[in-house]
Design a protein around this motif. Structure first.
Motif, PDB file in Angstrom:
ATOM      1  N   SER A 104       0.821  -1.210   0.000  1.00  0.00           N
ATOM      2  CA  SER A 104       0.000   0.000   0.000  1.00  0.00           C
ATOM      3  C   SER A 104       0.856   1.262   0.000  1.00  0.00           C
ATOM      4  N   PRO A 105       0.703   2.110  -1.029  1.00  0.00           N
ATOM      5  CA  PRO A 105       1.419   3.400  -1.025  1.00  0.00           C
ATOM      6  C   PRO A 105       0.903   4.328   0.073  1.00  0.00           C
ATOM      7  N   PHE A 106      -0.346   4.141   0.504  1.00  0.00           N
ATOM      8  CA  PHE A 106      -0.894   4.992   1.560  1.00  0.00           C
ATOM      9  C   PHE A 106      -0.187   4.714   2.890  1.00  0.00           C
ATOM     10  N   PHE A 107       0.175   3.476   3.124  1.00  0.00           N
ATOM     11  CA  PHE A 107       0.908   3.131   4.336  1.00  0.00           C
ATOM     12  C   PHE A 107       2.345   3.638   4.245  1.00  0.00           C
ATOM     13  N   VAL A 108       2.982   3.411   3.094  1.00  0.00           N
ATOM     14  CA  VAL A 108       4.381   3.792   2.923  1.00  0.00           C
ATOM     15  C   VAL A 108       4.553   5.312   2.970  1.00  0.00           C
ATOM     16  N   ASN A 109       3.585   6.056   2.435  1.00  0.00           N
ATOM     17  CA  ASN A 109       3.710   7.505   2.381  1.00  0.00           C
ATOM     18  C   ASN A 109       3.766   8.156   3.754  1.00  0.00           C
ATOM     19  N   ALA A 110       3.324   7.453   4.782  1.00  0.00           N
ATOM     20  CA  ALA A 110       3.367   8.002   6.136  1.00  0.00           C
ATOM     21  C   ALA A 110       4.725   7.788   6.799  1.00  0.00           C
ATOM     22  N   LEU A 111       5.638   7.093   6.108  1.00  0.00           N
ATOM     23  CA  LEU A 111       6.951   6.791   6.664  1.00  0.00           C
ATOM     24  C   LEU A 111       8.023   7.588   5.953  1.00  0.00           C
ATOM     25  N   GLY A 112       9.194   7.637   6.559  1.00  0.00           N
ATOM     26  CA  GLY A 112      10.330   8.311   5.947  1.00  0.00           C
ATOM     27  C   GLY A 112      11.123   7.368   5.074  1.00  0.00           C
ATOM     28  N   PRO A 113      11.961   7.886   4.153  1.00  0.00           N
ATOM     29  CA  PRO A 113      12.750   7.029   3.259  1.00  0.00           C
ATOM     30  C   PRO A 113      13.663   6.055   3.994  1.00  0.00           C
ATOM     31  N   ASP A 114      14.124   6.422   5.196  1.00  0.00           N
ATOM     32  CA  ASP A 114      14.998   5.522   5.950  1.00  0.00           C
ATOM     33  C   ASP A 114      14.228   4.384   6.606  1.00  0.00           C
ATOM     34  N   ASP A 115      12.903   4.503   6.659  1.00  0.00           N
ATOM     35  CA  ASP A 115      12.078   3.472   7.302  1.00  0.00           C
ATOM     36  C   ASP A 115      11.590   2.410   6.322  1.00  0.00           C
ATOM     37  N   VAL A 116      11.843   2.611   5.032  1.00  0.00           N
ATOM     38  CA  VAL A 116      11.252   1.737   4.007  1.00  0.00           C
ATOM     39  C   VAL A 116      12.344   1.004   3.233  1.00  0.00           C
ATOM     40  N   TRP A 117      12.150  -0.309   3.065  1.00  0.00           N
ATOM     41  CA  TRP A 117      13.019  -1.131   2.219  1.00  0.00           C
ATOM     42  C   TRP A 117      12.182  -1.676   1.064  1.00  0.00           C
ATOM     43  N   VAL A 118      12.759  -1.684  -0.104  1.00  0.00           N
ATOM     44  CA  VAL A 118      12.078  -2.161  -1.307  1.00  0.00           C
ATOM     45  C   VAL A 118      12.688  -3.494  -1.719  1.00  0.00           C
ATOM     46  N   LEU A 119      11.850  -4.521  -1.870  1.00  0.00           N
ATOM     47  CA  LEU A 119      12.305  -5.844  -2.299  1.00  0.00           C
ATOM     48  C   LEU A 119      11.926  -6.070  -3.755  1.00  0.00           C
ATOM     49  N   THR A 120      12.894  -6.489  -4.534  1.00  0.00           N
ATOM     50  CA  THR A 120      12.660  -6.777  -5.950  1.00  0.00           C
ATOM     51  C   THR A 120      13.325  -8.093  -6.311  1.00  0.00           C
TER      52      THR A 120
END
Length: 329
Positions: free
Chosen positions: A291-307
């Motif tokens: 969900s982008p709505f969940f991710v948008n409430a966090l900072g870039p350092d709080d999010v990891w992207v798995l590909t």
């Protein structure tokens, strides 16, 4: 339960289904762990392989800890196919890479190489550091809340923690009410302010000792019990109840909290989860989401992207490391 049973549990399909396709090396895990800001970090290494009969077993285990802030780590437990050593006590005992030894070293030989050495030795009080590390692993919690499960009636049995699917919400409420009635009522007041359309939540205790929660919705005079509440309300309540546990689990994994929730409430939920964790070592949350709505409430350092890479394996990269994210800053 042992590594062989664990490989087959929960429809995992065995060792061959867990290892990356085409890989010949054993499955290797490495955990870097710290109890608090004042304690030295511990590294745990685990290798799982197949024996000559094609059965999974523990090939190697090692626990290491730094003696000083920037010193070389010392091994205080090492097992190779069930044979090795462990150091007693909760001091700086261990063996460095040059073979230098401090503390009391005990030779160890396990009778069952399909069970983790930390499980066997962690049950013995003299191996204090191993015992503490095992307690940390046991505190891990994976949740995937199911509203249907939460609606089922449970027996009157107070329970300190929510189970994986949240089927024991009323049992946890009963425990929190028993331990601290006023404190629990205060928690309910805080939670109800975050649930859409809910004016009040209160516990209802029955003669048989069972407890259920009553929800007062706007526009209705009579309350609804938890069995009659919507999926979204039950899931939100379970997440907020999880954040208010009296003795929180140190490591909590939450799978896809957006399922069944209106996207408008995901941002606030993400902010509450981040605030609940804080900057200390008492609790850590890992959350998977699409969900982008969940991710948008966090900072870039709080999010990891798995590909998935071209080889079919997953790669992880922090959002703050992407060039376009740096440009946005």
């Amino acid at each position: 339960m042992g590594v062989e049973a664990a490989c087959d549990a929960n429809n995992r399909g065995g060792f061959e289904r867990l290892i990356s396709q085409g890989a010949a090396e054993p499955i290797l895990f490495e955990l870097y762990y710290r109890e608090s800001g004042k304690t030295r970090p511990i590294t745990y290494e685990l290798e799982i392989d197949l024996d000559k009969m094609g059965r999974p077993y523990v090939k190697r285990e090692r626990l290491r800890q730094r003696v000083e802030k920037h010193g070389r780590p010392r091994t205080f437990m090492y097992l190779q196919e069930g044979n090795g050593y462990a150091f007693e006590g909760n001091d700086d005992g261990g063996q460095d890479d040059d073979g230098n030894i401090t503390g009391k070293k005990v030779e160890v030989q396990l009778s069952d190489i399909r069970r983790l050495g930390i499980v066997t030795l962690g049950a013995m009080k003299q191996y204090d550091r191993i015992e503490k590390f095992l307690s940390f692993l046991k505190s891990w919690y994976l949740c995937y809340f199911s509203p249907d499960a939460a609606r089922k009636l449970q027996t009157a049995a107070p329970q300190a923690h929510l189970d994986r699917i949240g089927s024991n919400i009323n049992n946890v409420a009963q425990y929190m009410y028993r331990e601290n009635k006023k404190g629990f009522e205060k928690i309910l007041q805080e939670i109800q302010s975050k649930l859409p359309g809910i004016e009040k939540i209160e516990p209802q205790k029955f003669e048989n000792g069972q407890m259920m929660l009553r929800f007062y919705e706007k526009g209705f005079e009579r309350p609804f019990y938890s069995q009659r509440m919507s999926d979204g309300t039950l899931k939100l309540f379970a997440y907020y109840l999880l954040l208010h546990e009296k003795n929180p689990r140190q490591l909590v994994f939450i799978e896809e909290p957006e399922n069944g929730l209106y996207h408008h409430y995901l941002g606030e939920l993400a902010e509450e989860m981040k605030k609940n964790v804080g900057n200390g070592y008492a609790k850590q949350l890992f959350i998977t989401t699409h969900s982008p709505f969940f991710v948008n409430a966090l900072g870039p350092d709080d999010v990891w992207v798995l590909t998935k890479n071209n080889g079919g394996c997953s790669e992880v990269k922090r959002a703050s490391e992407f060039a376009f994210v740096k440009e946005l800053a």
